[in-house]
Write a protein that holds these residues in place. Structure first.
Motif, PDB file in Angstrom:
ATOM      1  N   ALA A  54      38.915  -9.942  -8.263  1.00 54.96           N
ATOM      2  CA  ALA A  54      37.968 -10.462  -7.281  1.00 54.96           C
ATOM      3  C   ALA A  54      38.026 -11.983  -7.201  1.00 54.96           C
ATOM      4  O   ALA A  54      38.440 -12.675  -8.139  1.00 54.96           O
ATOM      5  CB  ALA A  54      36.555 -10.013  -7.628  1.00 54.96           C
ATOM      6  N   GLU A  65      42.577 -11.885  -5.232  1.00 60.47           N
ATOM      7  CA  GLU A  65      41.869 -12.657  -4.204  1.00 60.47           C
ATOM      8  C   GLU A  65      41.439 -13.988  -4.795  1.00 60.47           C
ATOM      9  O   GLU A  65      40.695 -14.022  -5.777  1.00 60.47           O
ATOM     10  CB  GLU A  65      40.656 -11.868  -3.702  1.00 60.47           C
ATOM     11  N   HIS A 116      36.166  -8.235 -11.971  1.00 63.50           N
ATOM     12  CA  HIS A 116      36.055  -9.648 -12.318  1.00 63.50           C
ATOM     13  C   HIS A 116      35.592  -9.782 -13.765  1.00 63.50           C
ATOM     14  O   HIS A 116      36.363 -10.156 -14.642  1.00 63.50           O
ATOM     15  CB  HIS A 116      35.085 -10.354 -11.365  1.00 63.50           C
ATOM     16  N   VAL A 148      33.585  -3.847  -4.898  1.00 62.39           N
ATOM     17  CA  VAL A 148      33.536  -4.771  -6.027  1.00 62.39           C
ATOM     18  C   VAL A 148      32.121  -4.783  -6.583  1.00 62.39           C
ATOM     19  O   VAL A 148      31.145  -4.688  -5.839  1.00 62.39           O
ATOM     20  CB  VAL A 148      33.992  -6.195  -5.601  1.00 62.39           C
ATOM     21  N   GLY A 192      42.291  -4.699  -7.821  1.00 65.48           N
ATOM     22  CA  GLY A 192      42.486  -6.104  -7.529  1.00 65.48           C
ATOM     23  C   GLY A 192      41.599  -6.983  -8.392  1.00 65.48           C
ATOM     24  O   GLY A 192      40.644  -6.524  -9.024  1.00 65.48           O
ATOM     25  N   GLN A 223      37.955  -4.061  -6.745  1.00 69.19           N
ATOM     26  CA  GLN A 223      38.202  -5.339  -7.403  1.00 69.19           C
ATOM     27  C   GLN A 223      37.355  -5.434  -8.659  1.00 69.19           C
ATOM     28  O   GLN A 223      36.221  -4.955  -8.692  1.00 69.19           O
ATOM     29  CB  GLN A 223      37.865  -6.515  -6.477  1.00 69.19           C
TER      30      GLN A 223
END
Length: 226
Positions: free
Chosen positions: A12, A34, A208, A185, A10, A206
């Protein structure tokens, strides 16, 4: 959490704070995206469109007030009611040191109790359950389990978004969580990192910074190597 995810990777929260850009990352190959943190200043960009490929949309909620007093808890409750109609899941964000808020803040038990009650009210009114998670920092290996993790278990939250790159700490908290979903994450750069988090007890991960640096090509390589 009762949801199907196309894959475990995913995006973040923090990449898209309002959902204005959500259609693009949702179509990029992520299993979930998200958005947020939404608060009284950074609201939702509506209408939020979901992905045709089945990627899930999470909404991260918070407050601009410090601490976790009654007014802050009311802010979280308001944001939950705002986000639930659009989200596949909602995350209460306790990773806010500038706001004097963490997984061990006084009031965290009351927050979990209030939000779980509101989640149940919303789910009953809508006829479908909106999973509720809490995001917190994992802390150091051997530290006491954060109070928010215990409260999440007691009040029937659906999961934890855990910020930690320490595999032993992830495993410690995962073992404490019983049936709750753990989303890991922090510090994930490769498919090997993802596999290690899954072995440590995470169900999803997650990224990023890795996506900001490597873009879609990095995501595609991670998916191909899993």
């Amino acid at each position: 959490m009762g949801l199907h995810f196309p894959n475990p990777i995913g995006l973040a929260a923090g990449f898209d704070r309002t959902g204005e850009h959500a259609p693009s990352p949702l179509a990029s190959g992520f299993g979930h995206v998200e958005i947020g943190t939404i608060n009284s200043e950074a609201g939702l960009a509506t209408p939020l469109r979901h992905s045709a490929n089945g990627a899930r949309l999470g909404i991260n909620i918070g407050s601009l007030r410090p601490g976790l007093d009654d007014l802050v808890i009311e802010d979280f409750e308001m944001r939950l009611r705002q986000a639930a109609p659009f989200a596949d899941y909602v995350v209460a964000n306790l990773t806010a040191p500038a706001m004097q808020r963490s997984g061990n803040s006084p009031g965290v038990d009351q927050l979990m109790r209030r939000l779980s009650k509101v989640r149940d009210e919303i789910s009953e009114a809508r006829g479908s359950r909106t999973p509720l998670l809490v995001k917190l920092d994992g802390g150091a290996i051997g530290d006491p389990i954060p109070a928010a993790v215990t409260a999440a278990c007691v009040y029937g939250l659906d999961g934890i978004v855990l910020v930690s790159d320490r595999l032993r700490r992830i495993e410690e908290i995962s073992n404490h969580m019983a049936a709750l979903t753990l989303i890991s994450v922090g510090g994930i750069q490769t498919a090997a990192d993802i596999r290690a988090r899954l072995v440590a007890g995470a169900s999803l991960v997650q990224i990023h910074r890795a996506f900001a640096d490597g873009g879609k090509q990095l995501l595609f390589r991670m998916l191909a190597e899993l």
